[in-house]
Write an enzyme that holds these catalytic residues in place. Structure first.
Site, short mmCIF file in Angstrom:
data_model
loop_
_atom_site.label_atom_id
_atom_site.label_comp_id
_atom_site.label_asym_id
_atom_site.label_seq_id
_atom_site.Cartn_x
_atom_site.Cartn_y
_atom_site.Cartn_z
N ARG A 155 11.50 -5.45 4.99
CA ARG A 155 11.20 -4.02 4.76
C ARG A 155 12.17 -3.12 5.53
NH1 ARG A 155 5.19 -1.85 5.33
NH2 ARG A 155 5.26 -2.80 7.41
N ARG A 190 -9.71 0.80 8.61
CA ARG A 190 -9.23 -0.54 8.95
C ARG A 190 -10.26 -1.32 9.76
NH1 ARG A 190 -3.33 0.46 8.69
NH2 ARG A 190 -2.24 -1.45 9.14
N LYS A 247 0.83 -1.22 0.00
CA LYS A 247 0.00 0.00 0.00
C LYS A 247 0.86 1.26 0.00
CE LYS A 247 -2.07 -1.12 3.84
NZ LYS A 247 -1.32 -2.38 4.10
N ARG A 257 -0.24 -8.82 13.60
CA ARG A 257 -0.84 -7.82 12.71
C ARG A 257 -1.63 -8.49 11.59
NH1 ARG A 257 4.23 -5.08 11.08
NH2 ARG A 257 2.98 -3.93 9.58
N ARG A 291 11.36 -1.26 11.07
CA ARG A 291 10.31 -0.93 12.03
C ARG A 291 10.24 -2.00 13.11
NH1 ARG A 291 5.07 0.33 8.42
NH2 ARG A 291 4.13 -0.77 10.18
P1 ADP Z 1 1.10 -1.84 7.66
O1 ADP Z 1 0.54 -1.31 6.40
O2 ADP Z 1 2.44 -2.47 7.49
O3 ADP Z 1 0.16 -2.68 8.46
P2 ADP Z 1 0.77 0.77 8.94
O4 ADP Z 1 1.93 1.66 8.87
O5 ADP Z 1 -0.41 1.04 8.09
O6 ADP Z 1 1.37 -0.68 8.69
O7 ADP Z 1 0.25 0.66 10.44
C1 ADP Z 1 1.13 0.43 11.53
C2 ADP Z 1 0.35 0.37 12.83
O8 ADP Z 1 -0.29 1.63 13.08
C3 ADP Z 1 -0.79 -0.64 12.87
O9 ADP Z 1 -0.34 -1.93 13.23
C4 ADP Z 1 -1.71 -0.02 13.94
O10 ADP Z 1 -1.21 -0.26 15.23
C5 ADP Z 1 -1.58 1.46 13.65
N1 ADP Z 1 -2.59 1.93 12.67
C6 ADP Z 1 -2.35 2.45 11.43
N2 ADP Z 1 -3.50 2.78 10.81
C7 ADP Z 1 -4.50 2.49 11.69
C8 ADP Z 1 -5.92 2.60 11.64
N3 ADP Z 1 -6.56 3.07 10.56
N4 ADP Z 1 -6.63 2.20 12.74
C9 ADP Z 1 -6.00 1.73 13.83
N5 ADP Z 1 -4.68 1.59 13.94
C10 ADP Z 1 -3.92 1.96 12.88
P1 ADP Z 2 2.20 -1.85 3.18
O1 ADP Z 2 2.18 -0.35 3.18
O2 ADP Z 2 0.99 -2.44 2.52
O3 ADP Z 2 2.44 -2.43 4.53
P2 ADP Z 2 4.77 -1.58 1.76
O4 ADP Z 2 4.49 -0.74 0.59
O5 ADP Z 2 5.50 -0.97 2.90
O6 ADP Z 2 3.42 -2.31 2.27
O7 ADP Z 2 5.57 -2.85 1.23
C1 ADP Z 2 6.04 -3.87 2.11
C2 ADP Z 2 7.45 -4.32 1.67
O8 ADP Z 2 7.37 -5.00 0.43
C3 ADP Z 2 8.42 -3.17 1.45
O9 ADP Z 2 9.69 -3.60 1.83
C4 ADP Z 2 8.36 -2.92 -0.07
O10 ADP Z 2 9.58 -2.40 -0.57
C5 ADP Z 2 8.09 -4.32 -0.60
N1 ADP Z 2 7.21 -4.34 -1.79
C6 ADP Z 2 6.14 -3.55 -2.05
N2 ADP Z 2 5.54 -3.90 -3.21
C7 ADP Z 2 6.25 -4.94 -3.70
C8 ADP Z 2 6.12 -5.77 -4.88
N3 ADP Z 2 5.14 -5.57 -5.78
N4 ADP Z 2 7.03 -6.76 -5.05
C9 ADP Z 2 8.01 -6.97 -4.14
N5 ADP Z 2 8.18 -6.23 -3.01
C10 ADP Z 2 7.31 -5.24 -2.79
#
Ligand code: ADP
Ligand code: ADP
Ligand code: ZN
Length: 213
Positions: A127, A88, A13, A171, A160
């Site tokens: 990541r 979410r 995302k 998660r 992270r």
């Molecule tokens: P990822 O896409 O890898 O799950 P995010 O950066 O979107 O990670 O979110 C990291 C953390 O921040 C989540 O595990 C949660 O604790 C919190 N968080 C982010 N967005 C939301 C949301 N919309 N509602 C509740 N908690 C959130």
């Molecule tokens: P999210 O925001 O959904 O948690 P990220 O964009 O942070 O996901 O991506 C998670 C990890 O996967 C990062 O290390 C990113 O560089 C890698 N990544 C994202 N898209 C792709 C893809 N299409 N193929 C391989 N690796 C990817």
């Protein structure tokens, strides 16, 4: 363009979000980024959110809904925005619908980035994120030119804390239980597009763009 990016942690995302906001010149509203910044700066929000984020749990709806409402009311979001990581929970989705309705707006599309669990685990554990600008890399799939250094700003890359294996599992479970039901919610509204997120970054982006056009 008013877009929501939906999908499990690690689906891509943030990566697709960066590309989309550059193309459409809209603000990137990532609740994860906002919460991490608040935790780093030890603001009141940050102090409240910290324990949840560290445990891999969701921060209470009331806290995040408030931040997003404020963010979407700002001038730069008037002609469009990209929401990444929000909503979410069903309660967040309903709150979003209600506040958009109040502002006389509606979502253009919800992009569901679909990726199998095995790939998610590999993506999350590899990541790396820039401490200064938040840009995202992957040690194998999207490495920076110089190890541990951000291509965009020269900042230091770090892992992270919530990308540690145990927290990742938590998660993913939270996603299945609390966020996955939103797929049906938006399907019913006829605005859902599911993209195969296991493809290469450029191909996922191309598919999303094709749909949006
Ligand atoms: P990822 O896409 O890898 O799950 P995010 O950066 O979107 O990670 O979110 C990291 C953390 O921040 C989540 O595990 C949660 O604790 C919190 N968080 C982010 N967005 C939301 C949301 N919309 N509602 C509740 N908690 C959130
Ligand atoms: P999210 O925001 O959904 O948690 P990220 O964009 O942070 O996901 O991506 C998670 C990890 O996967 C990062 O290390 C990113 O560089 C890698 N990544 C994202 N898209 C792709 C893809 N299409 N193929 C391989 N690796 C990817
Ligand atoms: Zn950087």
């Amino acid at each position: 363009m008013r877009i929501v990016l939906l999908g499990p942690p690690g689906a891509g995302k943030g990566t697709q979000g960066e590309l989309l906001v550059k193309k459409y010149k809209i603000p990137h509203v990532s609740t994860g980024d906002i919460l991490r910044a608040a935790i780093k700066e030890e603001t009141e929000l940050g102090q409240k959110a910290k324990v949840y984020v560290e445990r891999g749990e969701l921060v209470p709806d009331g806290l995040v809904v408030g931040i997003v409402k404020e963010r979407l009311a700002r001038e730069d979001a008037a002609s469009g925005f990209l929401l990444d990581g929000f909503p979410r929970t069903p309660a967040q989705a309903e709150a979003l619908d209600a506040s958009l309705r109040e502002m006389g707006m509606q979502l253009t599309a919800v992009i569901n980035v679909d990726v199998d669990t095995e790939i998610l685990l590999e993506r999350l554990t590899g990541r790396r994120v820039c401490r200064d600008c938040g840009a995202t890399y992957h040690i194998k799939f999207n490495p920076p030119t110089v190890r541990c250094v951000c291509d965009k700003c020269g900042g230091e890359l770090y892992q992270r804390e919530d990308d540690a294996a145990e927290t990742v599992r938590q998660r993913l479970e939270v996603y299945r239980k609390q966020t996955e039901p939103l797929i049906a919610y938006y399907k019913e509204q006829n605005i859902l597009y599911t993209v195969d997120g296991s493809q290469e970054i450029e191909q996922v982006f191309a598919d999303i763009i094709e749909f949006l056009q």
